[in-house]
Motif scaffolding. Sequence first.
Motif, short mmCIF file in Angstrom:
data_model
loop_
_atom_site.label_atom_id
_atom_site.label_comp_id
_atom_site.label_asym_id
_atom_site.label_seq_id
_atom_site.Cartn_x
_atom_site.Cartn_y
_atom_site.Cartn_z
N UNK A 72 0.84 -1.21 0.00
CA UNK A 72 0.00 0.00 0.00
C UNK A 72 0.87 1.26 0.00
N UNK A 73 1.98 1.23 0.73
CA UNK A 73 2.89 2.37 0.76
C UNK A 73 3.53 2.60 -0.60
N UNK A 74 3.94 1.52 -1.25
CA UNK A 74 4.49 1.63 -2.60
C UNK A 74 3.47 2.27 -3.54
N UNK A 75 2.24 1.80 -3.48
CA UNK A 75 1.20 2.31 -4.36
C UNK A 75 0.83 3.75 -4.00
N UNK A 76 0.72 4.07 -2.72
CA UNK A 76 0.39 5.43 -2.28
C UNK A 76 1.47 6.41 -2.74
N UNK A 77 2.72 6.01 -2.63
CA UNK A 77 3.84 6.84 -3.06
C UNK A 77 3.75 7.12 -4.56
N UNK A 78 3.52 6.08 -5.33
CA UNK A 78 3.47 6.23 -6.80
C UNK A 78 2.27 7.07 -7.23
N UNK A 79 1.10 6.80 -6.66
CA UNK A 79 -0.10 7.53 -7.07
C UNK A 79 -0.03 8.99 -6.65
N UNK A 80 0.43 9.27 -5.43
CA UNK A 80 0.58 10.65 -4.99
C UNK A 80 1.58 11.40 -5.85
N UNK A 97 -7.96 9.32 0.65
CA UNK A 97 -8.46 7.95 0.64
C UNK A 97 -7.51 7.09 -0.17
N UNK A 98 -7.32 5.86 0.29
CA UNK A 98 -6.47 4.89 -0.40
C UNK A 98 -7.22 3.58 -0.45
N UNK A 99 -7.39 3.03 -1.64
CA UNK A 99 -8.07 1.75 -1.83
C UNK A 99 -7.11 0.83 -2.54
N UNK A 100 -6.80 -0.32 -1.91
CA UNK A 100 -5.88 -1.27 -2.50
C UNK A 100 -6.54 -2.64 -2.56
N UNK A 101 -6.48 -3.27 -3.70
CA UNK A 101 -6.94 -4.65 -3.89
C UNK A 101 -5.72 -5.54 -4.01
N UNK A 145 -6.61 2.69 -6.08
CA UNK A 145 -6.88 4.07 -6.44
C UNK A 145 -6.75 4.95 -5.20
N UNK A 146 -6.66 6.22 -5.45
CA UNK A 146 -6.54 7.19 -4.37
C UNK A 146 -7.34 8.44 -4.69
N UNK A 147 -7.78 9.10 -3.63
CA UNK A 147 -8.30 10.46 -3.73
C UNK A 147 -7.34 11.33 -2.93
N UNK A 148 -6.94 12.41 -3.54
CA UNK A 148 -5.92 13.31 -3.00
C UNK A 148 -6.55 14.66 -2.68
N UNK A 149 -6.20 15.22 -1.54
CA UNK A 149 -6.58 16.59 -1.21
C UNK A 149 -5.48 17.50 -1.74
N UNK A 150 -5.84 18.43 -2.61
CA UNK A 150 -4.90 19.39 -3.18
C UNK A 150 -4.87 20.61 -2.27
#
Length: 155
Positions: A72-80, A97-101, A145-150
């Motif tokens: 999840x950290x790898x994915x969060x880092x890449x998506x952000x 929000x972070x959603x990982x399957x 997927x992620x939702x990011x606060x700008x």
Amino acid sequence: MTSTDIQAADTVAARVGELTEIFERGLREKLGVGASLGIRLDSAGAGFTRYHLDPNAATINAMFTVHGGVLATLMDTAMGSAVFTMLGDGVAYTTLELKVNFIRPVALDGSRLTCEATAVHVGRRTATAEGRITDAAGKLIAHGSTTILVLQPQQ
């Protein structure tokens, strides 16, 4: 190419340079997920990043597979980071929000994991992105997927 296109390209180039420097600094100073988990930036462009992780003893759980939180950290880092490449100067972000399957476990067998992420929407207040982690054989390990606060700079 219009002046708007040139400005957008300059903004992306500045963000990619900033992202690269942040990761290099973290490695030099032994800070962040690069130093602690071994996450590395491979490439970045407009709304896209690719990171990799070579699983190691620090990334496994009690079952001797790569911990889901590490994936999840790898994915969060890449998506952000994919979103970050599209933000203006001085604009920050944080994950809302972070959603990982998780599709399959990852053994500690020396196989490199790669995460590719793409920004889907980047607005003034929120952004979204998608990511996929694959192993060295190209098998899907996880997607999300992620939702990011700008966070716009203070006026």
